[in-house]
Design a protein around this motif. Structure first.
Motif, PDB file in Angstrom:
ATOM      1  N   THR A   1      39.396  44.991  39.156  1.00  0.00           N
ATOM      2  CA  THR A   1      40.494  45.945  39.089  1.00  0.00           C
ATOM      3  C   THR A   1      39.975  47.347  38.815  1.00  0.00           C
ATOM      4  N   PRO A   2      40.458  48.351  39.550  1.00  0.00           N
ATOM      5  CA  PRO A   2      40.108  49.729  39.203  1.00  0.00           C
ATOM      6  C   PRO A   2      41.051  50.255  38.131  1.00  0.00           C
ATOM      7  N   ARG A   3      40.513  51.074  37.264  1.00  0.00           N
ATOM      8  CA  ARG A   3      41.340  51.775  36.276  1.00  0.00           C
ATOM      9  C   ARG A   3      40.860  53.202  36.256  1.00  0.00           C
ATOM     10  N   GLY A   4      41.571  54.095  36.951  1.00  0.00           N
ATOM     11  CA  GLY A   4      41.076  55.444  37.123  1.00  0.00           C
ATOM     12  C   GLY A   4      39.769  55.391  37.896  1.00  0.00           C
ATOM     13  N   LYS A   5      38.698  55.854  37.272  1.00  0.00           N
ATOM     14  CA  LYS A   5      37.383  55.827  37.900  1.00  0.00           C
ATOM     15  C   LYS A   5      36.499  54.707  37.341  1.00  0.00           C
ATOM     16  N   HIS A   6      37.110  53.790  36.606  1.00  0.00           N
ATOM     17  CA  HIS A   6      36.398  52.667  36.015  1.00  0.00           C
ATOM     18  C   HIS A   6      36.642  51.406  36.831  1.00  0.00           C
ATOM     19  N   LEU A   7      35.685  50.489  36.794  1.00  0.00           N
ATOM     20  CA  LEU A   7      35.795  49.192  37.460  1.00  0.00           C
ATOM     21  C   LEU A   7      35.735  48.097  36.413  1.00  0.00           C
ATOM     22  N   LEU A   8      36.686  47.170  36.483  1.00  0.00           N
ATOM     23  CA  LEU A   8      36.770  46.067  35.536  1.00  0.00           C
ATOM     24  C   LEU A   8      36.711  44.753  36.308  1.00  0.00           C
ATOM     25  N   ALA A   9      35.597  44.035  36.181  1.00  0.00           N
ATOM     26  CA  ALA A   9      35.434  42.735  36.827  1.00  0.00           C
ATOM     27  C   ALA A   9      35.645  41.663  35.761  1.00  0.00           C
ATOM     28  N   ARG A  10      36.764  40.966  35.843  1.00  0.00           N
ATOM     29  CA  ARG A  10      37.110  39.976  34.824  1.00  0.00           C
ATOM     30  C   ARG A  10      36.636  38.596  35.256  1.00  0.00           C
ATOM     31  N   VAL A  11      36.015  37.901  34.315  1.00  0.00           N
ATOM     32  CA  VAL A  11      35.486  36.569  34.620  1.00  0.00           C
ATOM     33  C   VAL A  11      36.063  35.554  33.635  1.00  0.00           C
TER      34      VAL A  11
END
Length: 276
Positions: A47-57
């Motif tokens: 998921t993108p959040r602004g300019k951040h990337l969050l890869a949830r596992v």
């Protein structure tokens, strides 16, 4: 620094490659997380959040990354040669049976509990491409410091998340004001228009391989990167100068005819020009 639409595209590529699949390769090449092993866990989403990337596992963990100026994520098929830079620039490798995602030159990379994601992204304002978008809140955030130059306020991700230097310049052009105009001096009608206009631009470009704000193919941007070429509207030479808060100056483009408001003195310009 990448724009929000670029990060959105990166998140989609990673999601399509990894989500719903079990990791068969996990290799973190940063000292703090060198012992982390995510193999055997299923990737839930990216998921993108602004300019951040969050890869949830699976297991309540999130791989948090930020591209900043030089970082990138590349996705490769089995047997495909990796081609994002030399091996010493690789910061993380996450692989499944049929895809491998390689993070190059990532200045921000960490593994945190998914429940603690707010520690990494909780400071961000409403996300222009996210489900939390709130135009009124973004507008109030921008107005909170009326003396601040509009260009600097737009780049502050605490106000609204997703705008980079390209959109900063293009938004100011479309609003008809220079990036040095204090936020409090932005005419009320344009201040009301700004959040929706910013969201419309990013939404229009999140699916495109080439960013375009003009609506005309071959003439993609109104002012960004165009100095000293003629303005697409009036023919005046586009100007460029540095703008920043002292921590980092960024080249800022504007048309001195189409955009009203303060601008640097000739001595502060990267090219020739005059103060409007």
């Amino acid at each position: 620094m990448p724009e929000g639409d670029t990060v959105w595209q990166a998140a989609r590529r990673l999601h399509d490659a990894l989500a719903g699949k079990v990791l068969t390769l996990s290799d973190f090449r940063v000292p703090r997380f060198a012992t982390v092993d995510l193999t055997g866990r299923t990737v839930l989403d990216v998921t993108p959040r602004g300019k951040h990337l969050l890869a949830r596992v699976e297991g309540g963990l999130t791989v948090h990354s930020h591209l900043r100026m030089d970082g990138s994520w590349k996705v490769f098929a089995p047997g495909q040669r990796w081609s994002g830079g030399p091996a010493h620039q690789i910061r993380v490798v996450l692989g499944t049976a049929d895809r491998t995602a390689v993070g190059y030159r990532l200045p921000v990379l960490e593994v945190l509990r998914t429940a603690d994601e707010q520690r990494a992204v909780g400071h961000l304002g409403p996300d222009l491409l996210g489900p939390d978008w709130d135009a009124a809140r973004a507008r109030d955030n921008l107005r909170a410091d009326p003396a601040r130059p509009l260009g600097e306020a737009l780049l502050d991700q605490r106000n609204l998340a997703g705008i980079g230097n390209v959109y900063k310049c293009e938004l100011c052009f479309l609003l008809g004001v220079t990036p040095w105009l204090p936020v409090g001096e932005l005419p009320a009608d344009r201040a009301a228009q700004l959040p929706a206009l910013a969201r419309r631009l990013l939404e229009a470009n999140r699916e495109r391989p080439v960013r375009r704000t003009t609506g005309v193919r071959g003439q993609d941007l109104f002012v960004y990167g165009r100095a000293p070429r003629p303005c697409l509207r009036c023919g005046t030479s586009v100007r460029v100068a540095d703008q920043g808060d002292g921590s980092r100056d960024r080249p800022t483009y504007w048309c001195p005819t189409c955009q009203s408001g303060p601008a640097p003195h000739p001595g502060g310009l990267r090219g020739s020009g005059r103060r409007r």
